[in-house]
Design an enzyme around this catalytic site. Structure first.
Site, PDB file in Angstrom:
ATOM      1  NE  ARG A  16      50.062  62.836  46.167  1.00 19.35           N
ATOM      2  CZ  ARG A  16      50.411  61.793  45.157  1.00 19.35           C
ATOM      3  NH1 ARG A  16      51.175  62.223  44.165  1.00 19.35           N
ATOM      4  NH2 ARG A  16      49.701  60.482  45.182  1.00 19.35           N
ATOM      5  CD  GLN A  73      46.726  49.246  51.972  1.00 24.60           C
ATOM      6  OE1 GLN A  73      45.939  50.161  51.275  1.00 24.60           O
ATOM      7  NE2 GLN A  73      47.652  48.941  51.414  1.00 24.60           N
ATOM      8  CG  ASN A 386       4.153  75.621  55.591  1.00 27.43           C
ATOM      9  OD1 ASN A 386       4.294  77.064  55.824  1.00 27.43           O
ATOM     10  ND2 ASN A 386       4.948  74.905  55.096  1.00 27.43           N
TER      11      ASN A 386
END
Ligand code: UD1
Ligand code: CA
Length: 458
Positions: A16, A73, A386
């Site tokens: 759902r 399960q 950098n």
């Protein structure tokens, strides 16, 4: 006290939710709902916690870690079948077992303790945690006889019109005598509308055997909300948010507009800190005392010490010291350390860098992969260059250095202690201690150039 155990049911897909994320992993206030359940259960004094996993088993296991044991399960045949998967861990144990669903993140440890106490005091073999709902649609209903004794639980889909009128619902949390639970589970059938093995059927089985079955009704339905869809998820978020925010306010934190302040369940905030609206404090963030945070700021997995101000800014996975001023509109990216009394002003981005005590980047800068010492002034528009397109390089700016406006520091490069970099420089070589580096072309003024130009064109 007898031995106590818990089983958390978390194997369902959560159809759902209409999601590719397994239901129990959907976050509520930034934390997966099953993690909330496990955290609450862990606060009880338990000998063993077993989480039943199925859909997304590996992901759920790695989220929850080794606080719990896991039973698999592989096919989701119902909640009774799910509990049965925990048999190898539990069936031979003497004691009391709490069973709780992984999609009820709001049930508090206090309520679980009250449930356990009620279970013990009534000498029951099973006790159901129930609540009265204004709209019980979707929940199992508690069917009691004329004496008020619980007879059974009937699922919404299996219920008669009359039963659907019952406002008392099964929250999906129970206490069982452990041995009786596993004995009864083997007698549960799947003869119902959904063709599933329902855990609630254990109640009727024990009741018919003449065992004491009791119910503990909590006053707060809000707490028992089961999250099956996104609407319930948003309700859970709202309730949890209110709970978290109230707790902070009780502890001395001012929230100017709690309805628009989002604080994760694991955040810690010190007294007299004021949080302005639109602020999200995410993950394991710790904020000290007397800070001002917000409005409209996002702070994730940071430690922020005392007396610090962070306005309209974003900071992630970083350490921010005492009496720091950040923002408005600054971005502190991961692995940064901002020391005491630093100032980071508007449109400054700091990435994987250290800023030493008292240093300032007040406007329009990018500081990445840099070690900035103490009392450094980074002028407006200072940039650490950098990245060469392939690799990142380090910039070192030593204590007391002064970087003039609009300078590029092309890494790897070191600016020595107390050195000056002239405005507009593009520095490609190291600058020695106390030197002045001017790395730009000289200015040339051509006298009366404009007049000459105009005469030529006339
Ligand atoms: C369940 C109860 C209902 C109760 C409600 C409370 C049953 C049959 N019904 O309904 O009485 O009012 O909770 O929120 O128990 N799960 C598994 N394996 C399965 C099936 C489910 O691990 O085979 C897990 C789910 O991941 C979930 C929990 O059990 O965390 C509950 O399952 P869900 O399908 O949400 O049950 P509800 O219909 O909400
Ligand atoms: Ca549910």
């Amino acid at each position: 006290m007898d031995n106590r155990f818990a089983v958390i049911l978390a194997a369902g897909q959560g159809t759902r939710m209409k999601s590719s994320l397994y239901k129990v992993l959907h976050p509520v206030c930034g934390k997966p709902m099953v993690q909330h359940v496990l955290d609450h259960v862990s606060k009880l004094d338990l000998a063993k916690i077993v989480t039943v996993v199925g859909h997304g088993a590996e992901i759920v296991k790695s989220e929850l870690g080794d606080v719990s044991e896991y039973a698999l399960q592989s096919e989701q045949l119902g909640t009774a079948h799910a509990v049965m998967q925990a048999a190898s861990y539990l069936e031979n144990e003497e004691g009391t077992t709490i069973v709780i669903c992984g999609d009820t993140p709001l049930i508090t440890p206090d309520t679980l303790n009250s449930l356990l106490t009620h279970h013990q005091e009534t000498n029951a073999m099973a006790t159901i945690l129930t609540a009265k709902a204004d709209d019980p649609t979707g929940y199992g209903r508690i069917v009691r006889n004329e004496m008020g004794t619980v007879e059974k639980i009937v699922e919404h889909k299996d219920a008669t019109e009359l039963e659907r009128g019952i406002p008392e619902i099964n929250t999906g949390t129970y206490c069982f005598d452990n041995k009786e639970l596993f004995k009864a589970l083997s007698n549960v059938s799947n003869d119902n509308v959904q063709g599933e093995y329902y855990l609630p059927d254990v109640i009727e089985i024990l009741q018919k055997e003449g065992k004491i079955v009791s119910a503990y009704q909590t006053a707060s339905f809000d707490e028992t909300l089961g999250v099956n869809d996104r609407i319930a998820l948003s309700q859970a978020e709202k309730i949890m948010k209110q709970r978290i925010n109230k707790e902070h306010m009780r502890n001395g934190v001012s929230l100017i507009d709690p309805d628009h302040t989002y604080i994760s369940a694991d955040a810690v905030i010190g007294r007299d800190t004021v949080i302005y609206p639109g602020t999200m404090i995410i993950g394991e963030t710790v904020i000290g005392e007397n800070c001002i945070i917000g409005p409209n700021s996002e702070i994730k997995n940071c430690t922020v010490q005392n007396e610090t101000t962070i306005r309209q800014s974003v900071a992630h996975d970083s350490h921010i010291g005492n009496s720091v001023a950040i923002g408005p509109f600054a971005h502190i990216r991961p692995s940064s350390t901002i020391s005491d009394e630093v100032k980071i002003g508007n449109f400054v981005e700091i990435k994987k860098s250290t800023m030493g005590k008292g240093s300032k980047a007040s406007h329009l800068s990018y500081i990445g992969d840099a070690e900035v010492g103490a009392d450094v002034n980074l002028g407006c528009g200072s940039i650490t260059v950098n990245y060469d397109g392939k690799n990142k390089f380090l910039t070192k700016i030593e204590d007391g250095a002064f970087i003039g406006c609009n300078s590029n520091l092309v890494a790897p490069v070191t600016i020595g202690k107390g050195a000056y970099v002239a405005a507009g420089s593009t520095v490609t070589n190291d600058v020695p201690e106390k030197a002045l580096s001017v790395a730009r072309s000289r200015q040339v003024n051509k006298e009366n150039y404009v007049d000459r130009l105009n005469n030529k064109n006339s």
